[in-house]
Scaffold this active site. Sequence first.
Site, PDB file in Angstrom:
ATOM      1  N   LYS A   1      20.106 -12.393  -0.624  1.00 52.08           N
ATOM      2  CA  LYS A   1      18.816 -12.022  -0.871  1.00 52.08           C
ATOM      3  C   LYS A   1      18.057 -11.891   0.515  1.00 52.08           C
ATOM      4  O   LYS A   1      17.880 -13.132   0.973  1.00 52.08           O
ATOM      5  CB  LYS A   1      17.808 -12.837  -1.934  1.00 52.08           C
ATOM      6  CG  LYS A   1      16.537 -12.077  -2.161  1.00 52.08           C
ATOM      7  CD  LYS A   1      15.881 -13.035  -3.300  1.00 52.08           C
ATOM      8  CE  LYS A   1      14.454 -12.189  -3.623  1.00 52.08           C
ATOM      9  NZ  LYS A   1      13.468 -12.894  -4.453  1.00 52.08           N
TER      10      LYS A   1
ATOM     11  N   LYS B   1      20.953  -8.467  -2.717  1.00 53.28           N
ATOM     12  CA  LYS B   1      19.534  -7.692  -3.059  1.00 53.28           C
ATOM     13  C   LYS B   1      18.995  -7.474  -1.692  1.00 53.28           C
ATOM     14  O   LYS B   1      18.727  -8.601  -0.855  1.00 53.28           O
ATOM     15  CB  LYS B   1      18.829  -8.835  -4.030  1.00 53.28           C
ATOM     16  CG  LYS B   1      17.628  -8.188  -4.376  1.00 53.28           C
ATOM     17  CD  LYS B   1      16.730  -8.954  -5.157  1.00 53.28           C
ATOM     18  CE  LYS B   1      15.079  -8.383  -5.524  1.00 53.28           C
ATOM     19  NZ  LYS B   1      14.261  -9.391  -6.373  1.00 53.28           N
TER      20      LYS B   1
END
Length: 329
Positions: free
Chosen positions: A196, A254
């Site tokens: 992320k 992400k």
Amino acid sequence: MYPLKRNRRLRTNEAIRSLVRETIISPNDFLVPLFVVEGKGVKDEIPSMPNYFRLSLDLLEKEVKELWDLGLKSVLLFVKVDDNLKDNKGTEAINPNGLMQRAIKTVKNACPGMLVMTDVALDPYSSYGHDGIVANGVILNDQSSEILAEMALSHAVAGSDFIAPSDMNDGRTLKIRQLLEQEGFTNTGIMAYTAKYASAFYGPFRDALDSAPVDLVDVPKDKKTYQMDFGNRLEAVRETLIDIEEGADIVMVKPGLCYLDIVREIKNEVNVPVAVYQVSGEYAMLKAASELGWLDHDAVMMEQVTAIKRAGADIIASYFAKDVVKLIS
């Protein structure tokens, strides 16, 4: 002399293009993010995410039934917590009767077959908008991970099928896995946000949950000390391998479109399912451009989700999921 091989023969018409297409999008590819709020009859459109809503529990029930009828079988739950319930330790996160815990039960009661994944991070519950406890300008790693594990356990008790830690604290996957095993939740899975990045694409999401970092002295202004530097590629592989060793069943990258090289890098390295989160900023950009007539919404949407799957994603968390499934049906 004519070429013996003419590749355009396989592009002649839609029938042959469909027959030889390598990447096919189906409802089974999608994980649907849902935002939940307190109240009754609440369907609150998020200004920076046109046609996406925060839903009260009664309308959440209606929504998951509609998703199921469309062939969408998995949801990822997030909650918007009232400010008076927020503190530096995210105490409300482990309330057995909290909004998340009730949302899990609502989905399972409405649609028992629906796969429920739940966000595990402290930012929606934090008075400072961070994914962990703040002390002297630092986000505490180990103390925060202890709370995240308790939060994960409370979700499992409520009926969550998969825990989705999105905080990027070191060692939190192991803490969660150990506590779940200790308490007998051996079949509860973990989808770790393993790569992320500290991205500028998260703005509309933070509007949706009112979870942006606050602007105060001795509080970090961003999440760069725990989310990944977007200039790094090999670090993502290291993070992923560690998460798998610690017990992650699924790993996630992400955001999506700007990180497809990372998706392919990880897919080439591991043998577990790889998820990709097509985030709020990606959604908002296409909505805005299409509203101005600059882009063909449906054509670009399909190109984007196909690119994500083609890069190696087994699962796509996307705000476009309903739109895509309605279009391909």
